[in-house]
Write a protein that holds these residues in place. Structure first.
Motif: not given
Length: 304
Positions: A50-51, A54, A58, A62, A80-83
């Motif tokens: 999870c990020f 940004k 990144q 990854e 998962q891009e939580r932002y």
């Protein structure tokens, strides 16, 4: 802290990898300030990253984690891009089933990577272990039950009855499924799809409760803010609790320390005395433990 340092920490944590859910990197506690936006979890054969912000790094992170996932024979690698607004997950390699299963202490829970929160919060493991230990023959109230993991452990620990309350009907449906996954008798369980702060009369009908779990979000727009709403729950405890009631009071808001909860009990539920704070898991390292997840135990002892 460099990418090589990050790799070393994760590889060290891979050494104790089992089929069970395990966090192998926790940046959210600001212990690793250069990577405070990153978490990495092992979920059986899935590596889940999870990020939360940004960052320029990144793409490099990854790539590093994809190489590690392949080296350590993970079948699926998910980011998962939580932002982003809907916190989408992207499968870098492998495949995800609509419903995956995570295991914790031998118990199974349904998870879904289509959701912002996949279905279980791994940092609450110690809290779940504690509830299982004390639940035999007890009536349990599980407030903000989400997918009912506390209910699963309480019943597996021999609870007489569990009442789960959460305004999210879908989460309660998954909670019901979690009971079935573990062959637990749902005749002993109630699922109440209510706004807790507006449903005290319904909740009180099942009282008194021997154990009460309070595990709210620190903030949920339009429904709960810990700074003003936690107090409303604590004010109701006397009318819900049995004479020997135990409370697990949880809070995961870094801006509020442990004294915030203690003071609320002192002012609004003085018959409950603070017993202890549960230790957090070693892998959830924090720069300031007083700001980290708080699992506080309070006990009531009234004479007959």
């Amino acid at each position: 802290m460099t990418l090589d340092d990050l790799k070393e920490i994760i590889e060290k944590n891979f050494e104790k990898r089992t089929r069970e859910f395990k966090r192998v990197f926790h940046g959210r506690g600001n212990f690793y300030e250069d990577f405070s936006y990153l978490t990495v979890d092992c979920i059986d054969e899935i590596l889940f990253v999870c990020f939360y912000e940004k960052k320029e790094l990144q793409e490099q992170i990854e790539k590093l984690l994809e190489e590690l996932a392949l080296t350590y024979a993970f079948k699926t690698f998910v980011v998962q891009e939580r932002y982003l607004e809907k916190a989408p997950c992207k499968v870098i390699f492998g495949a995800l089933k609509k419903e995956e299963i995570v295991v914790e202490n031998g118990l199974k829970y349904s998870i879904n990577f289509d959701n912002r929160n996949i279905g279980i919060f791994p940092d609450m493991k110690r809290g779940r272990e504690y509830i299982k230990e004390i639940s035999k023959d007890k009536t349990v109230l599980n407030l903000f039950s989400y997918t009912c993991a506390f209910s699963v452990v309480a019943l597996s620990g021999g609870a007489k009855k569990v009442v789960n309350v959460d305004m999210a009907k879908n989460a309660l449906s998954i909670g019901r499924e979690n009971h079935h996954l573990n062959s637990l008798d749902t005749k002993k369980v109630k699922f109440m799809p209510y706004n807790i702060l507006k449903s005290w009369s319904r909740i009180k009908k099942e009282a008194p409760y021997d154990i009460i779990i309070i595990d709210p979000p620190s903030f949920q727009k339009g429904s709960f803010a810990a700074t003003k709403d936690y107090e409303k729950i604590i004010k109701r405890l006397d009318e819900l609790a049995s004479k020997q009631c135990l409370i697990l009071s949880c809070l995961n808001a870094p801006e509020l320390d442990a004294d915030f909860i203690k003071e609320l009990f002192k002012q609004n539920a003085s018959s409950f005395k603070f017993i202890k704070r549960l230790d957090n898991l070693d892998e959830f390292v924090s720069k300031d433990e007083n700001r980290a997840l708080k699992n506080m135990i309070f006990e009531r002892k009234l004479s007959d």
